[in-house]
Design a protein around this motif. Structure first.
Motif, PDB file in Angstrom:
ATOM      1  N   GLU A 130      19.366   9.139 -14.210  1.00 53.23           N
ATOM      2  CA  GLU A 130      18.710   9.628 -15.432  1.00 53.23           C
ATOM      3  C   GLU A 130      17.536   8.721 -15.826  1.00 53.23           C
ATOM      4  O   GLU A 130      16.681   9.122 -16.587  1.00 53.23           O
ATOM      5  CB  GLU A 130      19.706   9.679 -16.604  1.00 53.23           C
ATOM      6  N   SER A 131      17.520   7.514 -15.276  1.00 58.10           N
ATOM      7  CA  SER A 131      16.480   6.556 -15.720  1.00 58.10           C
ATOM      8  C   SER A 131      15.297   6.458 -14.772  1.00 58.10           C
ATOM      9  O   SER A 131      14.280   5.856 -15.115  1.00 58.10           O
ATOM     10  CB  SER A 131      17.105   5.161 -15.872  1.00 58.10           C
ATOM     11  N   VAL A 132      15.458   6.978 -13.528  1.00 54.74           N
ATOM     12  CA  VAL A 132      14.358   6.795 -12.577  1.00 54.74           C
ATOM     13  C   VAL A 132      13.362   7.949 -12.647  1.00 54.74           C
ATOM     14  O   VAL A 132      13.721   9.097 -12.866  1.00 54.74           O
ATOM     15  CB  VAL A 132      14.867   6.670 -11.114  1.00 54.74           C
ATOM     16  N   ASP A 133      12.075   7.595 -12.462  1.00 52.79           N
ATOM     17  CA  ASP A 133      11.040   8.628 -12.319  1.00 52.79           C
ATOM     18  C   ASP A 133      10.868   9.000 -10.847  1.00 52.79           C
ATOM     19  O   ASP A 133      10.409  10.096 -10.522  1.00 52.79           O
ATOM     20  CB  ASP A 133       9.691   8.080 -12.844  1.00 52.79           C
ATOM     21  N   MET A 134      11.243   8.056  -9.957  1.00 54.14           N
ATOM     22  CA  MET A 134      11.007   8.247  -8.519  1.00 54.14           C
ATOM     23  C   MET A 134      11.972   7.362  -7.745  1.00 54.14           C
ATOM     24  O   MET A 134      12.428   6.318  -8.242  1.00 54.14           O
ATOM     25  CB  MET A 134       9.563   7.825  -8.190  1.00 54.14           C
ATOM     26  N   VAL A 135      12.293   7.764  -6.517  1.00 54.44           N
ATOM     27  CA  VAL A 135      13.069   6.910  -5.609  1.00 54.44           C
ATOM     28  C   VAL A 135      12.251   6.690  -4.341  1.00 54.44           C
ATOM     29  O   VAL A 135      11.562   7.615  -3.861  1.00 54.44           O
ATOM     30  CB  VAL A 135      14.427   7.555  -5.266  1.00 54.44           C
ATOM     31  N   LEU A 136      12.266   5.464  -3.843  1.00 57.20           N
ATOM     32  CA  LEU A 136      11.595   5.116  -2.588  1.00 57.20           C
ATOM     33  C   LEU A 136      12.646   4.747  -1.560  1.00 57.20           C
ATOM     34  O   LEU A 136      13.466   3.842  -1.796  1.00 57.20           O
ATOM     35  CB  LEU A 136      10.621   3.937  -2.834  1.00 57.20           C
ATOM     36  N   ALA A 137      12.659   5.486  -0.464  1.00 53.41           N
ATOM     37  CA  ALA A 137      13.592   5.212   0.638  1.00 53.41           C
ATOM     38  C   ALA A 137      12.838   4.476   1.740  1.00 53.41           C
ATOM     39  O   ALA A 137      11.855   4.993   2.279  1.00 53.41           O
ATOM     40  CB  ALA A 137      14.180   6.518   1.175  1.00 53.41           C
ATOM     41  N   MET A 138      13.287   3.261   2.045  1.00 48.47           N
ATOM     42  CA  MET A 138      12.677   2.497   3.135  1.00 48.47           C
ATOM     43  C   MET A 138      13.170   3.051   4.464  1.00 48.47           C
ATOM     44  O   MET A 138      14.384   3.235   4.656  1.00 48.47           O
ATOM     45  CB  MET A 138      13.052   1.017   3.033  1.00 48.47           C
ATOM     46  N   ALA A 139      12.218   3.309   5.387  1.00 45.67           N
ATOM     47  CA  ALA A 139      12.596   3.784   6.724  1.00 45.67           C
ATOM     48  C   ALA A 139      12.440   2.667   7.756  1.00 45.67           C
ATOM     49  O   ALA A 139      12.563   2.903   8.965  1.00 45.67           O
ATOM     50  CB  ALA A 139      11.743   4.987   7.110  1.00 45.67           C
ATOM     51  N   VAL A 140      12.101   1.466   7.262  1.00 48.05           N
ATOM     52  CA  VAL A 140      12.096   0.236   8.086  1.00 48.05           C
ATOM     53  C   VAL A 140      12.637  -0.870   7.180  1.00 48.05           C
ATOM     54  O   VAL A 140      12.736  -0.709   5.963  1.00 48.05           O
ATOM     55  CB  VAL A 140      10.679  -0.161   8.564  1.00 48.05           C
ATOM     56  N   ASN A 141      12.975  -2.012   7.791  1.00 49.57           N
ATOM     57  CA  ASN A 141      13.424  -3.135   6.964  1.00 49.57           C
ATOM     58  C   ASN A 141      12.201  -3.848   6.387  1.00 49.57           C
ATOM     59  O   ASN A 141      11.188  -4.018   7.083  1.00 49.57           O
ATOM     60  CB  ASN A 141      14.276  -4.085   7.811  1.00 49.57           C
ATOM     61  N   PRO A 142      12.242  -4.229   5.120  1.00 40.50           N
ATOM     62  CA  PRO A 142      11.068  -4.824   4.474  1.00 40.50           C
ATOM     63  C   PRO A 142      10.528  -6.037   5.230  1.00 40.50           C
ATOM     64  O   PRO A 142      11.303  -6.805   5.803  1.00 40.50           O
ATOM     65  CB  PRO A 142      11.614  -5.260   3.104  1.00 40.50           C
ATOM     66  N   GLY A 143       9.199  -6.145   5.246  1.00 35.74           N
ATOM     67  CA  GLY A 143       8.605  -7.365   5.791  1.00 35.74           C
ATOM     68  C   GLY A 143       7.282  -7.146   6.470  1.00 35.74           C
ATOM     69  O   GLY A 143       6.341  -7.901   6.267  1.00 35.74           O
ATOM     70  N   PHE A 144       7.176  -6.068   7.259  1.00 38.77           N
ATOM     71  CA  PHE A 144       5.981  -5.940   8.081  1.00 38.77           C
ATOM     72  C   PHE A 144       5.599  -4.473   8.302  1.00 38.77           C
ATOM     73  O   PHE A 144       6.463  -3.601   8.323  1.00 38.77           O
ATOM     74  CB  PHE A 144       6.211  -6.606   9.457  1.00 38.77           C
ATOM     75  N   GLY A 145       4.322  -4.223   8.463  1.00 38.87           N
ATOM     76  CA  GLY A 145       3.877  -2.896   8.874  1.00 38.87           C
ATOM     77  C   GLY A 145       4.073  -2.754  10.371  1.00 38.87           C
ATOM     78  O   GLY A 145       4.387  -3.705  11.077  1.00 38.87           O
TER      79      GLY A 145
END
Ligand code: DX5
Ligand code: ZN
Length: 214
Positions: A130-145
Motif C-alpha cells: 500500500e505504500s509503494v509507488d513502484m517496485v524494482l526487480a533486479m535481474a542481476v546482482n548489484p554492482g556492475f553493468g
C-alpha cells in the motif's frame, strides 16, 4: 498494463561527458534517467551521489529515477530529494524500517520505490504494497553493468505484476533486445538498460528497439 518506459542507466555512459550523455539519451526518447548509486558496502562498487544528481538535473528534462544500492538509505534520502531526484528506490534488504522510509520519501515529494535483489522473494514486501509507488526487480546482482540476465527473475516479475495492479514494475540488469520481450511478457513495464543502450552507436535505435519489444 501501464505503458512501456525506457530508463537508461547512466552507469554505462561516458562519465567524462555525463551531461552530454544524459541530453543525448533523453533526445533519443528515454522516458526516465536511471541513476545507479552504490556505496561500496551494500554493493561491491562506488559510483555516484547527490552532487552528480544535482549537476545532471539541469541537463535532464525527464524524471530522474534514483536507485540506491547503499547500506543506510535513510541517511541520504533528503540529499537525493534536494538534488532533484523524482523517484527514489531503496533495497528492502538494506532497510530496518522500510515502511517508514517509503513514507519519508513521499514526504519529501518523490515517488517511492522498493527494490528486490534477484534472490529476494516478493513476500518480503507483502505488507509494504500500500505504500509503494513502484517496485524494482533486479535481474542481476548489484554492482556492475554488463552482467548476464538471471532468468529465474521472470517468474518473480509475474508474481510482482499480480501484486502491483497497474503500478510501475521496473526491471534492472541484463536488459537487451533478447531479454526485453521476456520481461515485458512477464509483466515488467519499465526497462532499465545501460550497456545495451550506451554501447549502441545509435541511442535512438537502442531505445526504440527496447520499446518495440512490448
Ligand atoms: C547493477 C546495475 C545494472 C545497471 C544496468 O548494479 O544496476 O543493473 O543498472 O546494467 P546493464 O544494463 O549494463 O546490464
Ligand atoms: Zn539500477
Amino acid at each position: 498494463m501501464p505503458t512501456i518506459k525506457i530508463a537508461p542507466s547512466i552507469l554505462a555512459s561516458d562519465f567524462s561527458r555525463l551531461g552530454e550523455e544524459v541530453r543525448a539519451v533523453v533526445d533519443a526518447g528515454a522516458d526516465w534517467i536511471h541513476v545507479d548509486v552504490m556505496d561500496g558496502h551494500f554493493a561491491p562498487n562506488i559510483t555516484m551521489g547527490p552532487p552528480v544528481v544535482a549537476a545532471l538535473r539541469r541537463h535532464c528534462s525527464v524524471p530522474m529515477d534514483v536507485h540506491l544500492m547503499i547500506a543506510n538509505p535513510d541517511e541520504f534520502l533528503e540529499d537525493f530529494a534536494n538534488a532533484g531526484a523524482d523517484i527514489i528506490s531503496f533495497h528492502v534488504e538494506a532497510a530496518n524500517h522500510p515502511h517508514r522510509l517509503l513514507d519519508k520519501i513521499k514526504g519529501l515529494g518523490c515517488q517511492a520505490g522498493i527494490v528486490l535483489n534477484p534472490g529476494t522473494s516478493p513476500d518480503e514486501i507483502e505488507y509494504l504494497l500500500e505504500s509503494v509507488d513502484m517496485v524494482l526487480a533486479m535481474a542481476v546482482n548489484p554492482g556492475f553493468g554488463g552482467q548476464a540476465f538471471i532468468p529465474e527473475v521472470l517468474r518473480k516479475i509475474q508474481d510482482l505484476r499480480a501484486m502491483l495492479g497497474d503500478r510501475d514494475l521496473e526491471v534492472d540488469g541484463g536488459i537487451d533486445a533478447r531479454t526485453a520481450p521476456d520481461v515485458i511478457r512477464a509483466g515488467a513495464n519499465v526497462l532499465v538498460a545501460g550497456t545495451y543502450i550506451f554501447a549502441n552507436p545509435s541511442y535512438v535505435e537502442a531505445v526504440e528497439m527496447l520499446r518495440a519489444a512490448g
